[in-house]
Design an enzyme around this catalytic site. Sequence first.
Site, short mmCIF file in Angstrom:
data_model
loop_
_atom_site.label_atom_id
_atom_site.label_comp_id
_atom_site.label_asym_id
_atom_site.label_seq_id
_atom_site.Cartn_x
_atom_site.Cartn_y
_atom_site.Cartn_z
CD GLU A 150 -2.87 -1.41 2.25
OE1 GLU A 150 -4.08 -1.60 2.10
OE2 GLU A 150 -2.31 -1.44 3.37
CD GLU A 158 -3.32 -6.50 3.63
OE1 GLU A 158 -3.30 -7.26 2.63
OE2 GLU A 158 -2.75 -5.40 3.64
C1 3H9 Z 1 -1.34 -5.24 6.95
O1 3H9 Z 1 -0.38 -4.85 6.36
C2 3H9 Z 1 -2.57 -4.43 7.13
C3 3H9 Z 1 -2.62 -3.19 6.27
O2 3H9 Z 1 -3.27 -3.45 5.06
C4 3H9 Z 1 -3.43 -2.10 6.88
C5 3H9 Z 1 -3.04 -1.56 8.19
C6 3H9 Z 1 -3.80 -0.33 8.61
N1 3H9 Z 1 4.36 -7.76 11.75
O3 3H9 Z 1 8.13 -15.07 8.39
P1 3H9 Z 1 9.48 -14.90 8.96
C7 3H9 Z 1 8.08 -11.27 12.12
S1 3H9 Z 1 -1.35 -6.78 7.66
C8 3H9 Z 1 5.10 -8.09 12.80
O4 3H9 Z 1 10.07 -16.02 9.74
P2 3H9 Z 1 10.74 -14.85 6.37
C9 3H9 Z 1 7.85 -12.74 12.39
O5 3H9 Z 1 6.94 -12.95 13.42
C10 3H9 Z 1 0.26 -7.45 7.39
N2 3H9 Z 1 6.04 -9.06 12.76
O6 3H9 Z 1 10.54 -14.39 7.87
C11 3H9 Z 1 9.25 -13.21 12.71
O7 3H9 Z 1 9.52 -12.81 14.06
P3 3H9 Z 1 10.54 -13.64 14.96
C12 3H9 Z 1 0.38 -7.98 6.03
C13 3H9 Z 1 6.22 -9.71 11.61
O8 3H9 Z 1 11.97 -14.19 5.90
C14 3H9 Z 1 10.12 -12.36 11.79
O9 3H9 Z 1 9.32 -11.23 11.43
N3 3H9 Z 1 1.67 -8.61 5.88
C15 3H9 Z 1 5.45 -9.41 10.47
O10 3H9 Z 1 10.59 -16.34 6.27
C16 3H9 Z 1 10.54 -13.08 10.53
O11 3H9 Z 1 9.39 -13.61 9.88
C17 3H9 Z 1 1.87 -9.93 6.08
O12 3H9 Z 1 0.96 -10.67 6.36
C18 3H9 Z 1 4.48 -8.37 10.57
N4 3H9 Z 1 3.73 -8.00 9.52
O13 3H9 Z 1 9.51 -14.22 5.60
C19 3H9 Z 1 3.28 -10.40 5.85
N5 3H9 Z 1 5.85 -10.22 9.45
O14 3H9 Z 1 11.85 -13.61 14.24
C20 3H9 Z 1 3.66 -11.40 6.87
C21 3H9 Z 1 6.83 -10.99 9.95
O15 3H9 Z 1 10.49 -12.93 16.26
N6 3H9 Z 1 5.05 -11.77 6.80
N7 3H9 Z 1 7.06 -10.69 11.25
O16 3H9 Z 1 9.93 -15.03 15.02
C22 3H9 Z 1 5.53 -12.66 5.93
O17 3H9 Z 1 4.83 -13.17 5.08
C23 3H9 Z 1 6.97 -13.07 6.08
O18 3H9 Z 1 7.41 -12.65 7.33
C24 3H9 Z 1 7.94 -12.50 5.01
C25 3H9 Z 1 9.39 -12.85 5.41
C26 3H9 Z 1 7.61 -13.09 3.64
C27 3H9 Z 1 7.85 -11.00 4.93
#
Ligand code: 3H9
Length: 646
Positions: free
Chosen positions: A104, A124
């Site tokens: 976004e 999301e």
């Molecule tokens: C959103 O954006 C809403 C908006 O539209 C509107 C808002 C108003 N937040 O997955 P990994 C942490 S909703 C906080 O193992 P990878 C995760 O817990 C969001 N923490 O890494 C982990 O922590 P720890 C939409 C987050 O390299 C560490 O980062 N976005 C978030 O295998 C590493 O994560 C998503 O749904 C977060 N958003 O993969 C994306 N994301 O090391 C979700 C991750 O303490 N994330 N963490 O265990 C992913 O898909 C993967 O993390 C990503 C990297 C592909 C980015």
Amino acid sequence: MSVVTIAREGEIAVVAVNNPPVNALGQMLRQGLWDAVGALDADPSVRAVVLICEGRTFIAGADVTEFGKPPVPPHLPDLVDCIEGAAKPWVAAIHGSALGGGFEIAMGCRFRIALDGASVGLPEVGLGIVPGASGTVRTPRLAGVEAAVELVTSGKPVKAAKAAPLGLVDAVVTGDLRSEAISFARAALERPLPPPISRRPVEAPEPGFWERQEKAIWKRARGEIAPLRALACLRKAVEADFSDAMAFERATFLELRSSEQAAALRHVFFAERAAGRPSHLAAAEPLPIRLAGVVGGGTMGAGIAVALSDAGLPVVLVERDGEAVEKGLSNIRNVYDGAVKRGRMTPDTAAERLSRVTGTTDYAALADADLVIEAVFEEIGVKRAVFGELGRICRPDAVLATNTSYLDPRLIAEGLPNPERFIGLHFFSPANVMKLLEIVPVPETAPAVVATGFALGRMLGKIPVQAGICEGFIGNRILKRYRASAEALVRQGVAIDAIDAAMRAYGFAMGPFEAQDLGGLDIAFLQREGARAAGQDVAETLGDILVRVGRKGQKTGGGWYDYAAGDRTPHPSTAVAELLSSQINGKADLSAKEIAESLVGEMAEEGAAILSEGVARQASDIDLVEIHGYGFPRWRGGPMFATRSK
Ligand code: 3H9
């Protein structure tokens, strides 16, 4: 260190985000970007701005850990508007993933360029919410309605190469992203700027489009609400003006953010991320795995070999004779042929992966393997004989694993030299598809070997969960309780098809009886018969009554239901009603909700026993087992989460 820094390359400003691990948009980052817009707008020497991220990825979204807390300004939708309204054009330079709020923000920029291999997406709905900072409103203006519906309602990210033709990114680059983005920005300044996305028109789809989408998504979602609510936002984005659509999206986002489904999906999100790196193994170093062996080329062994080869490992497949080797290799070939036929893999990739597997009858080929997984017939004598050979041939430090589902791994390992390298690795069928991997150490297993099991799980893209030793470990033990409880309801007079329908309505793809008909009733029957033959007191089940008259499921034309030849539609069976009539006492009248609550409650009760015995390390592990191995609806969070006292 600041989460946002600004550097200069002549007239181009480079705004760098550094908020490890994934540059999530916490309050500090939002504020940092907000301030950067102000500072750069005020600087007359700046003509354009590149937004780039440090670390492994572009901004991966809103900070999910903030979702339970009151929102603090600047709010994300305002920040996206602020970037879009900046006096200088911003160029988002994307590497890794631009997800959710990250994409976004990128849509607030006037241009988006992506490194080859990067992806963009709006995941999301997977968190039980809709995009909340214009994802549903700007995406159709950027890439058209159809692409927007696919991106938003599936939640699946797309790779740059596919995102570019859809219009989601303006260019795909290779090499040094920073310098490519600066060159792109300079070139862009030479041409008239495109309008900001919020001011672009959006074309309405053809009549009937929304109704068709709604029907398809409703069917797919099986009770999950976010995808349908996201579709409603997209429709509003097309039918209303920009600000009304934004208000509608925001209201939907805020409502869903505090929903039970979103809480459940957040629970699963964090449980999955924690699963691969359990804290009790933090000090244990996994052993390297460069060459793997699999003993047994049946459905399970072949699936495991495919999973290993898919992860890039060379695999030696050992079978007892030449014919079995050929059969094992052909099982593997069939998996790859199927993947090619369904368009999931190119023929070249399939051929390369197949070529990594070699078949042999000679255990000596395993002499240098780092890991060998036994997947032979579920019989203690057969398995022990395999480990006898492996103990003789393999390196003393090679990890030796059994894929048993029900046998006691301690008995399988008896007499094995160096038992500290022995472990249970319980895959689920089809092993190359199912995400769950139960890791079952025996008392002698060294921590480094347990850590290797987890590392293997990560390598194969699985969700690894540690389980202690008991009959069925975590998953099959709960399955047994679930089936027994479903049978108990039948005994009380609840109709078989009412139970299946109730569990489907709860969110399972199939109810417990339909699922048994599909998989076959005979496997569990034979196991019970085995236990009875060994002198154990195993009560007669209703399933036993059916198998004894040849009703083993779909493969015999009938099990719990009747089936017409060549048709998988279950029909309630008068023959079954007669066979079971003497076992049924009463006519319990339970609603679908009561049936589902009762059965999920039983699963959770078994889960609680498993926890108290130390067979599972934490409740969330049980939830992951049920979601990834047994089709428990993800948006319910698993049986432990769904039944927790609120
Ligand atoms: C959103 O954006 C809403 C908006 O539209 C509107 C808002 C108003 N937040 O997955 P990994 C942490 S909703 C906080 O193992 P990878 C995760 O817990 C969001 N923490 O890494 C982990 O922590 P720890 C939409 C987050 O390299 C560490 O980062 N976005 C978030 O295998 C590493 O994560 C998503 O749904 C977060 N958003 O993969 C994306 N994301 O090391 C979700 C991750 O303490 N994330 N963490 O265990 C992913 O898909 C993967 O993390 C990503 C990297 C592909 C980015």
